[in-house]
Design a protein around this motif. Sequence first.
Motif, PDB file in Angstrom:
ATOM      1  N   GLN A  62      -3.157  -2.176  13.845  1.00  0.00           N
ATOM      2  CA  GLN A  62      -1.848  -1.717  14.184  1.00  0.00           C
ATOM      3  C   GLN A  62      -1.604  -1.528  15.620  1.00  0.00           C
ATOM      4  O   GLN A  62      -1.852  -0.499  16.393  1.00  0.00           O
TER       5      GLN A  62
ATOM      6  N   HIS B 225       2.941   3.955  11.650  1.00  0.00           N
ATOM      7  CA  HIS B 225       3.072   3.989  10.235  1.00  0.00           C
ATOM      8  C   HIS B 225       3.535   5.392   9.671  1.00  0.00           C
ATOM      9  O   HIS B 225       3.706   6.193  10.829  1.00  0.00           O
TER      10      HIS B 225
ATOM     11  N   SER C 272       2.118   7.242   7.544  1.00  0.00           N
ATOM     12  CA  SER C 272       0.972   8.100   7.225  1.00  0.00           C
ATOM     13  C   SER C 272       0.936   9.426   7.857  1.00  0.00           C
ATOM     14  O   SER C 272       0.614  10.335   7.459  1.00  0.00           O
TER      15      SER C 272
ATOM     16  N   GLN D 283       1.527  12.440   6.312  1.00  0.00           N
ATOM     17  CA  GLN D 283       0.699  12.847   5.267  1.00  0.00           C
ATOM     18  C   GLN D 283       0.130  14.210   5.826  1.00  0.00           C
ATOM     19  O   GLN D 283       0.058  15.295   5.225  1.00  0.00           O
TER      20      GLN D 283
ATOM     21  N   ARG E   6       5.569  -1.488  15.751  1.00  0.00           N
ATOM     22  CA  ARG E   6       4.285  -2.099  16.087  1.00  0.00           C
ATOM     23  C   ARG E   6       4.640  -3.001  17.252  1.00  0.00           C
ATOM     24  O   ARG E   6       5.504  -3.821  17.436  1.00  0.00           O
TER      25      ARG E   6
ATOM     26  N   GLN F 248       9.141   1.933   6.482  1.00  0.00           N
ATOM     27  CA  GLN F 248       8.058   2.356   5.386  1.00  0.00           C
ATOM     28  C   GLN F 248       8.545   3.349   4.673  1.00  0.00           C
ATOM     29  O   GLN F 248       9.443   4.411   5.034  1.00  0.00           O
TER      30      GLN F 248
ATOM     31  N   GLU G  60       6.218   6.149   2.385  1.00  0.00           N
ATOM     32  CA  GLU G  60       5.006   6.718   2.190  1.00  0.00           C
ATOM     33  C   GLU G  60       4.896   7.552   0.970  1.00  0.00           C
ATOM     34  O   GLU G  60       5.978   8.029   0.792  1.00  0.00           O
TER      35      GLU G  60
ATOM     36  N   PHE H 129      -8.476   0.775   3.954  1.00  0.00           N
ATOM     37  CA  PHE H 129      -7.497   1.857   5.051  1.00  0.00           C
ATOM     38  C   PHE H 129      -8.629   2.946   5.319  1.00  0.00           C
ATOM     39  O   PHE H 129      -9.072   3.231   4.311  1.00  0.00           O
TER      40      PHE H 129
ATOM     41  N   PHE I 146      -8.014   5.914   5.929  1.00  0.00           N
ATOM     42  CA  PHE I 146      -7.568   7.262   5.308  1.00  0.00           C
ATOM     43  C   PHE I 146      -7.494   7.247   3.704  1.00  0.00           C
ATOM     44  O   PHE I 146      -7.203   8.217   3.072  1.00  0.00           O
ATOM     45  N   THR I 147      -7.859   6.083   3.193  1.00  0.00           N
ATOM     46  CA  THR I 147      -8.006   6.194   1.495  1.00  0.00           C
ATOM     47  C   THR I 147      -9.495   5.516   1.285  1.00  0.00           C
ATOM     48  O   THR I 147      -9.933   4.584   1.768  1.00  0.00           O
TER      49      THR I 147
ATOM     50  N   GLY J  82       0.291  -1.026   0.146  1.00  0.00           N
ATOM     51  CA  GLY J  82      -1.001  -0.499   0.428  1.00  0.00           C
ATOM     52  C   GLY J  82      -1.333   0.814  -0.356  1.00  0.00           C
ATOM     53  O   GLY J  82      -0.366   1.821  -0.313  1.00  0.00           O
ATOM     54  N   CYS J  83      -2.531   1.059  -1.206  1.00  0.00           N
ATOM     55  CA  CYS J  83      -2.714   2.536  -1.598  1.00  0.00           C
ATOM     56  C   CYS J  83      -3.928   3.033  -1.792  1.00  0.00           C
ATOM     57  O   CYS J  83      -4.983   2.119  -1.156  1.00  0.00           O
TER      58      CYS J  83
ATOM     59  N   ALA K  51      -2.495   8.198  -2.113  1.00  0.00           N
ATOM     60  CA  ALA K  51      -1.408   7.822  -1.215  1.00  0.00           C
ATOM     61  C   ALA K  51      -1.073   6.514  -1.143  1.00  0.00           C
ATOM     62  O   ALA K  51      -1.868   5.616  -1.734  1.00  0.00           O
ATOM     63  N   PHE K  52       0.031   6.252  -0.893  1.00  0.00           N
ATOM     64  CA  PHE K  52       0.610   4.629  -0.841  1.00  0.00           C
ATOM     65  C   PHE K  52       1.709   4.438   0.376  1.00  0.00           C
ATOM     66  O   PHE K  52       2.147   5.311   0.770  1.00  0.00           O
ATOM     67  N   GLY K  53       1.655   3.290   0.815  1.00  0.00           N
ATOM     68  CA  GLY K  53       2.860   3.176   1.620  1.00  0.00           C
ATOM     69  C   GLY K  53       3.277   1.565   1.588  1.00  0.00           C
ATOM     70  O   GLY K  53       2.608   0.553   1.173  1.00  0.00           O
TER      71      GLY K  53
HETATM   72  N1  PHE Z   1      -0.060   3.312   6.427  1.00  0.00           N
HETATM   73  C1  PHE Z   1      -0.709   2.038   5.848  1.00  0.00           C
HETATM   74  C2  PHE Z   1      -0.145   0.841   6.755  1.00  0.00           C
HETATM   75  O1  PHE Z   1       0.725   0.954   7.472  1.00  0.00           O
HETATM   76  C3  PHE Z   1      -0.176   1.950   4.171  1.00  0.00           C
HETATM   77  C4  PHE Z   1      -0.832   2.696   3.554  1.00  0.00           C
HETATM   78  C5  PHE Z   1      -0.221   4.034   3.313  1.00  0.00           C
HETATM   79  C6  PHE Z   1      -1.971   2.553   2.862  1.00  0.00           C
HETATM   80  C7  PHE Z   1      -0.935   4.813   2.377  1.00  0.00           C
HETATM   81  C8  PHE Z   1      -2.592   3.262   1.888  1.00  0.00           C
HETATM   82  C9  PHE Z   1      -2.122   4.635   1.746  1.00  0.00           C
HETATM   83  O2  PHE Z   1      -0.620  -0.313   6.636  1.00  0.00           O
END
Ligand code: PHE
Length: 367
Positions: free
Chosen positions: A170, A192, A194, A197, A218, A232, A234, A272, A274-275, A306-307, A334-336
């Motif tokens: 990133q 992002h 995130s 969160q 970015r 995004q 989230e 990722f 964080f997941t 992504g998640c 979580a997802f984004g």
């Molecule tokens: N934050 C990640 C990105 O920008 C996307 C993401 C969010 C992935 C939450 C997993 C969970 O690429």
Amino acid sequence: MNAEIPNLTAFDEASLERAFAALTDEARQAASTIENEAGVEQFRLEWLGRKQGRLNEVSGKWLKAAPVEAKKALGQRFNELKKTVEGLLESAAGAGPSDAALAAEAIDITLPGTQRLLGAEHPITKTLNEIVSVFASIGFSVGVGPEVETDFYNFESMNFPPGHPARDTQDTLVIANQERRTQRDRLLLRTHTSPVQMRTMELQPPPVRIVIPGKVHRNDAADATHSPIFHQVEGLCVDENITFSDLKGTLDYAMKAFFGSSVKTRFFPSFFPFTEPSADVQISCIFCGGKGCRKCKDSGWIELLGCGMVDPAVFAFAAEKQPAYDAKKISGFAFGMGVERIAMMKYGISEIGQFYSGDMRFLKQFV
Ligand code: PHE
């Protein structure tokens, strides 16, 4: 402007008659061309003004020059002229605008009215709102956080330790002159959504069901599908007994609600920080229905977001402020997703730059 008052050389009755008749005519003429209030005032100054008014001039030039025996007759005519001029002034002042002035201001009721353009949501805002409302309908609320973020929230608390190679995925725009601060307090433009969160969990104990729409930055070169600023949405869900199948069910429902009920989803292993586990979500190609076409590069699938399950290391950071985030008792997903990408697919847009061009020909299509 009226001509200067001539000198009077003959003072017999006939000469006086002629001289005053000419002036009276001139006054009538001038009064007839008065169009508005400014014209009334100009007429008053020109004829009755104390210093430069024409009547003042007449009395200066003619009355004074007159031989004694002519003074009486001249005085009478002067008073008549003065009355006439005052009368003209009065009726001009009371008359309201002249016909010519009215004609100039008249409204042509056959002309079309002034068109006011209807405002409309920008396609990105519209897509953001549509995504949010799909999740709102299944119990998610909406959260927000700052765009200028600290290194701690953007990276460290999301389990990207300082120096971790995942930070390189990133490319970050940092705020200048932060050297005096510790690394975790240095400011940057969030890469992002995130970090919200963590901000959300620090403020409230579980359960949490939240979506976070927002702008991210970015240091990417702009091309047909990349922009250094984009958006995004989230998502974060934390509660007891949240499993990967809750994640799959939620995203499958959301993609069907958003793209249509015939859309299928599939989950691919990914990474990722964080997941854990992490996944990339693909949907069956909305252009060819999965048969394979140019848009999906003949694969039948399109990668969309992504998640993953929230990494226990993330809960550990949250637990510093909210002890209820105990990874032994709760779990979450979580997802984004990238909003531009989704909007481009949904509306068949091939250049991301169109969103930011401000070109009305483009924007009008989304009214
Ligand atoms: N934050 C990640 C990105 O920008 C996307 C993401 C969010 C992935 C939450 C997993 C969970 O690429």
